[in-house]
Design an enzyme around this catalytic site. Sequence first.
Site, PDB file in Angstrom:
ATOM      1  CB  CYS A  62     112.224  10.840  56.502  1.00  3.36           C
ATOM      2  SG  CYS A  62     110.937  10.267  57.622  1.00  3.36           S
ATOM      3  CD  GLU A  78     111.210   9.163  68.193  1.00  4.70           C
ATOM      4  OE1 GLU A  78     111.013   9.933  67.241  1.00  4.70           O
ATOM      5  OE2 GLU A  78     112.342   8.939  68.648  1.00  4.70           O
ATOM      6  CB  THR A 129     114.565   9.759  65.792  1.00  3.72           C
ATOM      7  OG1 THR A 129     113.166  10.023  65.688  1.00  3.72           O
ATOM      8  CG2 THR A 129     114.784   8.352  66.293  1.00  3.72           C
ATOM      9  CB  CYS A 167     116.642  10.114  62.577  1.00  6.11           C
ATOM     10  SG  CYS A 167     116.450   9.591  60.882  1.00  6.11           S
ATOM     11  CB  SER A 182     109.171  17.272  66.667  1.00  2.00           C
ATOM     12  OG  SER A 182     108.506  17.084  67.815  1.00  2.00           O
ATOM     13  CG  ASN A 183     110.443  16.666  61.004  1.00  2.00           C
ATOM     14  OD1 ASN A 183     110.534  17.283  59.959  1.00  2.00           O
ATOM     15  ND2 ASN A 183     109.509  15.746  61.210  1.00  2.00           N
ATOM     16  CB  SER A 207     105.585  14.623  58.670  1.00  2.00           C
ATOM     17  OG  SER A 207     105.806  15.904  59.230  1.00  2.00           O
TER      18      SER A 207
HETATM   19 FE1  F3S Z   1     112.356   7.392  60.890  1.00  2.00          FE
HETATM   20 FE2  F3S Z   1     114.149   9.258  60.826  1.00  2.00          FE
HETATM   21 FE3  F3S Z   1     111.925   9.544  59.506  1.00  2.00          FE
HETATM   22  S1  F3S Z   1     113.515   8.129  62.593  1.00  2.00           S
HETATM   23  S2  F3S Z   1     110.416   8.416  60.669  1.00  2.00           S
HETATM   24  S3  F3S Z   1     113.521   8.013  59.113  1.00  2.00           S
HETATM   25  S4  F3S Z   1     112.999  11.144  60.586  1.00  2.00           S
END
Ligand code: F3S
Length: 290
Positions: free
Chosen positions: A12, A130, A166, A202, A231-232, A274
């Site tokens: 991201c 976070e 997020t 997010c 997590s995501n 990630s």
């Molecule tokens: Fe930021 Fe959203 Fe990535 S909060 S780290 S842009 S998943």
Amino acid sequence: MIVTIDPKAGFCFGVVKTIQIAEDELKKREKLYCLGDIVHNKMEVDRLKKLGMLFIDHEEFKKLRNTIVLIRSHGEPPETYDIAKKNNIQLIDGTCPVVKKLQSRIRTQFEKDQESDGQIVIFGKENHPEVIGLTGQTKNSATIITGENDLEKIDYTKPVQIFAQTTQSISRFRNITKKIAKKYKKNKKHTNTKPVVNDTICRQVSNREPVLVEFAKKHDLILFVSGKHSSNGQFLFEVCQSVNPRTYKISSPEEIQTTWFNGINSVGISGATSTPGWLLENVSDVIKKI
Ligand code: F3S
């Protein structure tokens, strides 16, 4: 066998930014400390280690003096900034702008709550970096809820502001906030307060959900590449699995099992926010050889 990498997969923008900062800094110096794993992905951590990045935990951080430390995209609580100041550590702040904004909103609300006797609830994963950074904005007074079992932790006679980590699922957040609202309604004879819901999820993760569903449906088998602690990654993996039961989660190409591909014509490869693009390419190369 057709092998396709999900065009929407990869870092991201928050992670891209932090990795870019790390690479730029490592060009200027031989080594750079990073507080915690820069992303929840061991392969990317190993790549940066080779470039000179030294990953440290919070205990090691406390012992450092007169040096430079990178803060990752998850952000840090105010205590980390205080330690840095005291020990003459220069912080390079790689906190994702979305997380930074959320920290600031929570801090502002916490300050207001001092006069109104309000409370802050954070929907997120306990001990996630976070969430530690977010609760730190409230002097660790915020209530963390991860599911229905935690609803009794909330004081239904006091005003509440609810925020979300997020990377949480929007549907789970909506469900749990509805349940909280119901409990407030039941309690009406004691208070006129209604919960205030702040949807701070997010969209870099949640917007991927509908696209990922279509991608997962289109292929006979899905390989979802993600670090074990992401997590995501877990959330997006479950999204794939819900529409395609032949979904396997792996963290590196070594975990691929050849027997998975018997009778399979098409494979889709996706990953967490990630998971680096180069790792998805590596996985694709290994499957093509099979
Ligand atoms: Fe930021 Fe959203 Fe990535 S909060 S780290 S842009 S998943």
